[in-house]
Design a protein around this motif. Structure first.
Motif, mmCIF file in Angstrom:
data_model
loop_
_atom_site.group_PDB
_atom_site.id
_atom_site.type_symbol
_atom_site.label_atom_id
_atom_site.label_comp_id
_atom_site.label_asym_id
_atom_site.label_seq_id
_atom_site.Cartn_x
_atom_site.Cartn_y
_atom_site.Cartn_z
ATOM 1 N N UNK A 1 -6.629 8.956 -9.285
ATOM 2 C CA UNK A 1 -6.286 8.437 -10.607
ATOM 3 C C UNK A 1 -6.961 7.108 -10.930
ATOM 4 N N UNK A 2 -7.809 6.623 -10.019
ATOM 5 C CA UNK A 2 -8.627 5.459 -10.324
ATOM 6 C C UNK A 2 -8.049 4.111 -9.963
ATOM 7 N N UNK A 3 -6.968 4.098 -9.179
ATOM 8 C CA UNK A 3 -6.372 2.811 -8.784
ATOM 9 C C UNK A 3 -7.030 2.363 -7.482
ATOM 10 N N UNK A 4 -8.236 1.855 -7.635
ATOM 11 C CA UNK A 4 -9.129 1.635 -6.493
ATOM 12 C C UNK A 4 -8.718 0.472 -5.608
ATOM 13 N N UNK A 5 -8.117 -0.558 -6.171
ATOM 14 C CA UNK A 5 -7.727 -1.719 -5.373
ATOM 15 C C UNK A 5 -6.617 -1.391 -4.401
ATOM 16 N N UNK A 6 -5.524 -0.810 -4.913
ATOM 17 C CA UNK A 6 -4.388 -0.476 -4.056
ATOM 18 C C UNK A 6 -4.817 0.539 -3.001
ATOM 19 N N UNK A 7 -5.594 1.546 -3.438
ATOM 20 C CA UNK A 7 -6.018 2.591 -2.498
ATOM 21 C C UNK A 7 -6.866 2.007 -1.372
ATOM 22 N N UNK A 8 -7.872 1.216 -1.706
ATOM 23 C CA UNK A 8 -8.789 0.732 -0.679
ATOM 24 C C UNK A 8 -8.141 -0.271 0.259
ATOM 25 N N UNK A 9 -7.306 -1.138 -0.253
ATOM 26 C CA UNK A 9 -6.619 -2.091 0.621
ATOM 27 C C UNK A 9 -5.707 -1.348 1.592
ATOM 28 N N UNK A 10 -5.058 -0.284 1.122
ATOM 29 C CA UNK A 10 -4.065 0.398 1.941
ATOM 30 C C UNK A 10 -4.559 1.571 2.743
ATOM 31 N N UNK A 11 -5.815 1.987 2.538
ATOM 32 C CA UNK A 11 -6.252 3.240 3.155
ATOM 33 C C UNK A 11 -6.445 3.138 4.676
ATOM 34 N N UNK A 12 -6.559 1.926 5.221
ATOM 35 C CA UNK A 12 -6.745 1.763 6.650
ATOM 36 C C UNK A 12 -5.473 1.915 7.458
ATOM 37 N N UNK A 13 -4.327 2.038 6.793
ATOM 38 C CA UNK A 13 -3.046 2.137 7.497
ATOM 39 C C UNK A 13 -2.573 3.577 7.567
ATOM 40 N N UNK A 14 -1.792 3.892 8.608
ATOM 41 C CA UNK A 14 -1.163 5.211 8.679
ATOM 42 C C UNK A 14 -0.051 5.339 7.643
ATOM 43 N N UNK A 15 0.426 4.192 7.131
ATOM 44 C CA UNK A 15 1.449 4.182 6.089
ATOM 45 C C UNK A 15 0.751 4.129 4.739
ATOM 46 N N UNK A 16 0.819 5.184 3.931
ATOM 47 C CA UNK A 16 0.025 5.243 2.705
ATOM 48 C C UNK A 16 0.441 4.201 1.682
ATOM 49 N N UNK A 17 -0.532 3.731 0.876
ATOM 50 C CA UNK A 17 -0.218 2.789 -0.201
ATOM 51 C C UNK A 17 0.511 3.498 -1.341
#
Length: 429
Positions: A156-172
């Motif tokens: 859906x284009x929310x690139x900031x939240x996705x990219x900051x959180x994508x390295x964790x096993x706990x999803x953003x």
């Protein structure tokens, strides 16, 4: 010391026997606080007295007497309350004032407990769910909830939240709460509150030292503050449509984490080069500010534990306020003073948007200098300014430098404070 005590205010006479740095006196089973002048009560001294009385082993404080104003009672409660004693003050005075204070204490207790939770207890989705569930209980018929989780954020284009959180096993996750007491879908949105919800901040590949990482469970303090402000406003009769957007992620190191030199392109077309993965709060807030702007509200307020630079500037005694809207800034400062929620303005002009240059994108998210370089807090605010109305009309950024104390001091117990909630509540009311 007794598990419960009655606390009164008193003036200091020449022959009186005052104890504990001349702040306290013990009269039978009561404790009296010296205020010097009943006409000009020092709220800071009241809060310090609250800390001293709590340290005596008093479990519950019953305030009593004719001189307790609403602000004086709240100052005492801020000093007295702590982890395990977040709702242990009984207020006095007119029934409506007592009710307001007990509601305020309960909301602050919820927010402070949320911020104090361990990072293993509180992950991005549970932060979003707890905030949504709490608000829903307060106004079940007036609230609509929408949560976007994990890969759907990227879709859906929310690139900031996705990219900051994508390295964790706990999803953003990105939570939107729409409080609309009119029930009319065409009612304009009056205000949008945006909260930074980084449930743990390792710094990512720009990894923090151990000492700097120790308190990073509090990095979702902006989300708790914004949610609590809406909760308190609802209980105090908010009759306008207000939205809440929480930008929730865990900033971790992994083979899937975002990296230095990556370039993110936001929904509004702004491209951002990553110069520091530890400047992640502004990356998630950018999404929230874009979403908030889509509703063209009269006011957008974001709250975030954003920069160490703001803490250095204020000493952790005040929250730092930033706005290019001078009338909004002036109003916020007046309201913060009215409710004894200390805040201080720091510089923000349009030129601050260019303080994090990039050769490869429209801007970088920071600089490679420690703390983002000189004026780091203003530079962070300048970055955020790219994602709201160009002149910043109606937008206020609150850097929550007084949100959390790693250690106790003469004013506060260790942990979350709730600072900032009252100011935001006043603004949207």
């Amino acid at each position: 010391m007794t598990a419960a005590a009655t606390i009164k205010l008193a003036t200091k006479g020449a022959s009186d026997n005052w104890q504990s740095g001349n702040l306290l006196r013990f009269v039978n089973d009561d404790i009296e606080i010296c205020v010097g002048s009943l006409e000009n009560i020092d709220l800071r001294a009241i809060q310090q007295a609250g800390r001293k009385i709590e340290a005596l082993g008093v479990e519950t404080a019953q305030l009593q007497g004719d001189y307790w104003s609403e602000n004086a009672q709240w100052a005492f409660a801020q000093g007295f309350t702590k982890v395990g004693k977040l709702e242990n003050v009984l207020f006095c005075g007119a029934a409506d004032m007592v009710n307001r204070l007990h509601q305020k204490q309960a909301v602050y207790a919820w927010a402070r407990d949320l911020i104090n939770q361990t990072p293993s207890q509180l992950v991005p989705v549970s932060l979003a769910n707890q905030a949504a569930d709490y608000l829903k209980t307060l106004a079940p018929d007036a609230i609509r909830i929408d949560t976007i989780i994990g890969e759907d954020l990227e879709t859906q284009g929310w690139t900031g939240i996705y990219n900051v959180g994508k390295g964790s096993v706990n999803p953003p996750a990105m939570l939107t709460v729409d409080y609309n007491p009119s029930g009319d879908a065409d009612t304009p949105v009056y205000a949008v509150l945006v909260g930074k919800g980084i449930t743990f901040d390792s710094g990512g590949y720009s990894i923090k030292p151990s000492a700097g990482m120790f308190s990073m469970k509090c990095d979702m303090g902006g989300a708790a503050t914004a949610a609590a402000a809406l909760a308190l406003a609802i209980q105090w009769g908010l009759n306008k449509r207000v939205k809440l957007i929480l930008c929730c992620a865990e900033n971790m190191v992994s083979d899937h984490a975002y990296k230095l030199g990556d370039i993110l392109t936001y929904k509004n077309g702004t491209s951002v080069e990553i110069a520091n993965t530890d400047a992640e709060g502004r990356l998630v807030l950018a999404d929230g500010l874009i979403a908030a702007s889509e509703d063209t509200p009269e006011m957008i307020i974001d709250a975030a534990t954003l920069t160490g630079a703001a803490m250095l500037a204020t000493g952790g005694e005040y929250n730092a306020l930033f706005s290019m809207d001078k009338s909004l800034m002036a109003n916020a400062l007046v309201l913060a003073d009215d409710v004894n929620d200390p805040a201080w303005p720091l510089p923000l002009e349009s030129f601050h948007q260019g303080k994090c240059p990039s050769a490869f994108a429209d801007t970088a998210n920071s600089t490679t200098q420690k703390g983002g370089g000189g004026g780091g807090a203003s530079n962070a605010a300048g970055f955020l300014a790219r994602f709201v109305e160009p002149q910043g009309k109606g937008w206020l950024h609150i850097d929550l430098s007084a949100c959390y104390h790693e250690r106790s001091n003469s004013m506060w117990a260790a942990g979350a404070t709730g600072s900032g909630i009252a100011t935001i509540t006043s603004l949207i009311l």
